[in-house]
Design a protein around this motif. Structure first.
Motif, mmCIF file in Angstrom:
data_model
loop_
_atom_site.group_PDB
_atom_site.id
_atom_site.type_symbol
_atom_site.label_atom_id
_atom_site.label_comp_id
_atom_site.label_asym_id
_atom_site.label_seq_id
_atom_site.Cartn_x
_atom_site.Cartn_y
_atom_site.Cartn_z
ATOM 1 N N GLU A 1 0.826 -1.201 0.000
ATOM 2 C CA GLU A 1 0.000 0.000 0.000
ATOM 3 C C GLU A 1 0.862 1.254 0.000
ATOM 4 O O GLU A 1 0.563 2.234 -0.704
ATOM 5 C CB GLU A 1 -0.939 -0.009 1.214
ATOM 6 N N LEU A 2 1.934 1.243 0.770
ATOM 7 C CA LEU A 2 2.820 2.407 0.785
ATOM 8 C C LEU A 2 3.480 2.607 -0.579
ATOM 9 O O LEU A 2 3.624 3.749 -1.044
ATOM 10 C CB LEU A 2 3.881 2.246 1.873
ATOM 11 N N HIS A 3 3.875 1.533 -1.206
ATOM 12 C CA HIS A 3 4.475 1.639 -2.538
ATOM 13 C C HIS A 3 3.443 2.114 -3.567
ATOM 14 O O HIS A 3 3.783 2.855 -4.501
ATOM 15 C CB HIS A 3 5.093 0.304 -2.954
ATOM 16 N N ARG A 4 2.205 1.694 -3.400
ATOM 17 C CA ARG A 4 1.143 2.165 -4.298
ATOM 18 C C ARG A 4 0.967 3.674 -4.150
ATOM 19 O O ARG A 4 0.836 4.392 -5.137
ATOM 20 C CB ARG A 4 -0.170 1.451 -3.976
ATOM 21 N N ARG A 5 0.978 4.156 -2.906
ATOM 22 C CA ARG A 5 0.840 5.596 -2.664
ATOM 23 C C ARG A 5 2.038 6.369 -3.219
ATOM 24 O O ARG A 5 1.883 7.480 -3.730
ATOM 25 C CB ARG A 5 0.691 5.858 -1.168
ATOM 26 N N HIS A 6 3.212 5.749 -3.113
ATOM 27 C CA HIS A 6 4.400 6.398 -3.660
ATOM 28 C C HIS A 6 4.273 6.555 -5.176
ATOM 29 O O HIS A 6 4.594 7.613 -5.747
ATOM 30 C CB HIS A 6 5.646 5.573 -3.319
ATOM 31 N N LYS A 7 3.777 5.519 -5.815
ATOM 32 C CA LYS A 7 3.577 5.587 -7.262
ATOM 33 C C LYS A 7 2.567 6.673 -7.611
ATOM 34 O O LYS A 7 2.746 7.430 -8.579
ATOM 35 C CB LYS A 7 3.096 4.232 -7.789
ATOM 36 N N GLN A 8 1.518 6.791 -6.805
ATOM 37 C CA GLN A 8 0.514 7.833 -7.033
ATOM 38 C C GLN A 8 1.117 9.227 -6.914
ATOM 39 O O GLN A 8 0.775 10.127 -7.689
ATOM 40 C CB GLN A 8 -0.631 7.686 -6.030
ATOM 41 N N LEU A 9 2.000 9.407 -5.945
ATOM 42 C CA LEU A 9 2.654 10.708 -5.775
ATOM 43 C C LEU A 9 3.443 11.078 -7.016
ATOM 44 O O LEU A 9 3.375 12.221 -7.499
ATOM 45 C CB LEU A 9 3.588 10.687 -4.564
ATOM 46 N N ARG A 10 4.204 10.132 -7.530
ATOM 47 C CA ARG A 10 5.017 10.412 -8.725
ATOM 48 C C ARG A 10 4.128 10.725 -9.924
ATOM 49 O O ARG A 10 4.442 11.609 -10.732
ATOM 50 C CB ARG A 10 5.940 9.225 -9.002
ATOM 51 N N GLU A 11 3.013 10.008 -10.033
ATOM 52 C CA GLU A 11 2.076 10.272 -11.130
ATOM 53 C C GLU A 11 1.427 11.646 -10.974
ATOM 54 O O GLU A 11 1.158 12.330 -11.959
ATOM 55 C CB GLU A 11 1.010 9.170 -11.172
ATOM 56 N N ARG A 12 1.179 12.029 -9.723
ATOM 57 C CA ARG A 12 0.567 13.335 -9.454
ATOM 58 C C ARG A 12 1.502 14.472 -9.847
ATOM 59 O O ARG A 12 1.068 15.468 -10.414
ATOM 60 C CB ARG A 12 0.241 13.421 -7.960
ATOM 61 N N VAL A 13 2.771 14.322 -9.540
ATOM 62 C CA VAL A 13 3.752 15.336 -9.933
ATOM 63 C C VAL A 13 3.745 15.521 -11.454
ATOM 64 O O VAL A 13 3.743 16.646 -11.961
ATOM 65 C CB VAL A 13 5.166 14.937 -9.459
ATOM 66 N N LYS A 14 3.689 14.410 -12.167
ATOM 67 C CA LYS A 14 3.692 14.462 -13.629
ATOM 68 C C LYS A 14 2.395 15.042 -14.168
ATOM 69 O O LYS A 14 2.402 15.897 -15.066
ATOM 70 C CB LYS A 14 3.913 13.057 -14.196
ATOM 71 N N GLU B 1 15.685 15.346 -6.847
ATOM 72 C CA GLU B 1 16.512 14.153 -6.680
ATOM 73 C C GLU B 1 15.942 13.244 -5.591
ATOM 74 O O GLU B 1 15.897 12.022 -5.754
ATOM 75 C CB GLU B 1 17.943 14.585 -6.342
ATOM 76 N N LEU B 2 15.468 13.841 -4.507
ATOM 77 C CA LEU B 2 14.872 13.050 -3.428
ATOM 78 C C LEU B 2 13.578 12.376 -3.884
ATOM 79 O O LEU B 2 13.337 11.196 -3.580
ATOM 80 C CB LEU B 2 14.592 13.944 -2.218
ATOM 81 N N MET B 3 12.744 13.125 -4.589
ATOM 82 C CA MET B 3 11.474 12.570 -5.057
ATOM 83 C C MET B 3 11.679 11.426 -6.046
ATOM 84 O O MET B 3 10.842 10.534 -6.169
ATOM 85 C CB MET B 3 10.621 13.670 -5.691
ATOM 86 N N ALA B 4 12.803 11.459 -6.780
ATOM 87 C CA ALA B 4 13.060 10.436 -7.798
ATOM 88 C C ALA B 4 13.580 9.132 -7.210
ATOM 89 O O ALA B 4 13.561 8.099 -7.883
ATOM 90 C CB ALA B 4 14.056 10.967 -8.824
ATOM 91 N N ARG B 5 14.028 9.148 -5.972
ATOM 92 C CA ARG B 5 14.578 7.937 -5.364
ATOM 93 C C ARG B 5 13.481 6.906 -5.088
ATOM 94 O O ARG B 5 12.332 7.263 -4.842
ATOM 95 C CB ARG B 5 15.280 8.268 -4.046
ATOM 96 N N PRO B 6 13.864 5.635 -5.056
ATOM 97 C CA PRO B 6 12.902 4.597 -4.653
ATOM 98 C C PRO B 6 12.449 4.821 -3.221
ATOM 99 O O PRO B 6 13.193 5.392 -2.409
ATOM 100 C CB PRO B 6 13.705 3.300 -4.788
ATOM 101 N N LEU B 7 11.255 4.387 -2.899
ATOM 102 C CA LEU B 7 10.747 4.521 -1.542
ATOM 103 C C LEU B 7 11.661 3.774 -0.570
ATOM 104 O O LEU B 7 12.064 2.638 -0.827
ATOM 105 C CB LEU B 7 9.326 3.953 -1.452
#
Length: 258
Positions: A66-79, A93-99
């Protein structure tokens, strides 16, 4: 510290706090659109910090997923919101790192993104007022105006900043609290007791006359029901961090007079 260096340190600590010359003046350094984009970007950075904080505490595989799913959503939201340019190079650079890729210092530094986002939302008229400086805003207090579905998009469509004089006054107030926290820390390194130095009281009196702040009892700045001089070490550190975060956020839209 040598006696000569100590004398210089004491002289610098007793300097007056930074203040605008004459009436509070805001020299705009960002448009309303840039401020809104920065506020949303900071809110996503704060959300990423929360995921980093939460990840080591979960054990069940479903929770991790679930946390990884939310992380993916954050990256999609930025885009989706085209916010990449609203982050600093370091933040990108921080946002681009893996969770799970942040260290403890990076997490501590980015935890103040929420306070900055909430301050910018105040600057954009989404909060009526900023709370006292002795404790940071909660996630609900800071980010509620843009957490509902479509709220961030609505903010970005037609953002408006508060009047320049109001922005400048609160920027000056936050700078005053940063100065006061540092003054108190310096005083405690050199002496004991709870006497507010005369130069501090005079600076606060002048700030009140300029209507920079009403958060004072006449001799010291106040944080909630207490004076700064009465704060313990942890409270004083928190005051400095909160005031610094608000000052930095406001400096994004209202550069101080040189």
């Amino acid at each position: 510290m040598t006696s000569a260096l100590l004398a210089v340190a004491l002289m610098l600590s007793q300097a007056s706090p930074p203040t605008p010359s004459g009436p509070h003046a805001c020299f705009r350094s960002a448009t309303a659109d840039q401020a809104a984009r920065r506020a949303v970007a900071l809110s996503l950075l704060a959300s990423r910090a929360w995921l980093e904080l939460k990840l080591p505490t979960v054990r069940q595989e479903t929770q991790v997923k679930e946390l990884h799913r939310r992380h993916k959503q954050l990256r999609e939201r930025v885009k989706a919101l085209a916010l990449d340019s609203s982050f600093t190079a370091r933040e990108r650079e921080l946002m681009a790192r893996p969770l799970g890729g942040w260290d403890s210092q990076e997490l501590a530094d980015t935890s103040w993104a929420m306070e900055q986002a909430g301050t910018l939302l105040w600057a954009l008229g989404r909060h009526q007022q900023l709370p006292a400086y002795h404790q940071p805003m909660t996630m609900d207090e800071a980010l509620k105006p843009i957490t509902a579905p479509g709220a961030a998009e609505e903010l970005l469509r037609a953002p408006r900043l508060r009047a320049p004089a109001e922005l400048a006054r609160v920027q000056a107030e936050s700078e005053l609290f940063v100065w006061r926290a540092r003054e108190e820390s310096a005083r405690r390194r050199e002496q004991t007791g709870t006497e507010v130095p005369t130069h501090v009281t005079e600076a606060i009196r002048q700030a009140r006359e300029r209507q920079t702040t009403v958060r004072t009892d006449g001799t010291d700045l106040t944080v909630g029901p207490r004076r700064v001089v009465e704060l313990d070490a942890a409270g004083l550190k928190m005051l400095l961090q909160v005031a610094s975060a608000r000052r930095d956020a406001l400096s994004f839209v209202c550069a101080p007079a040189s």
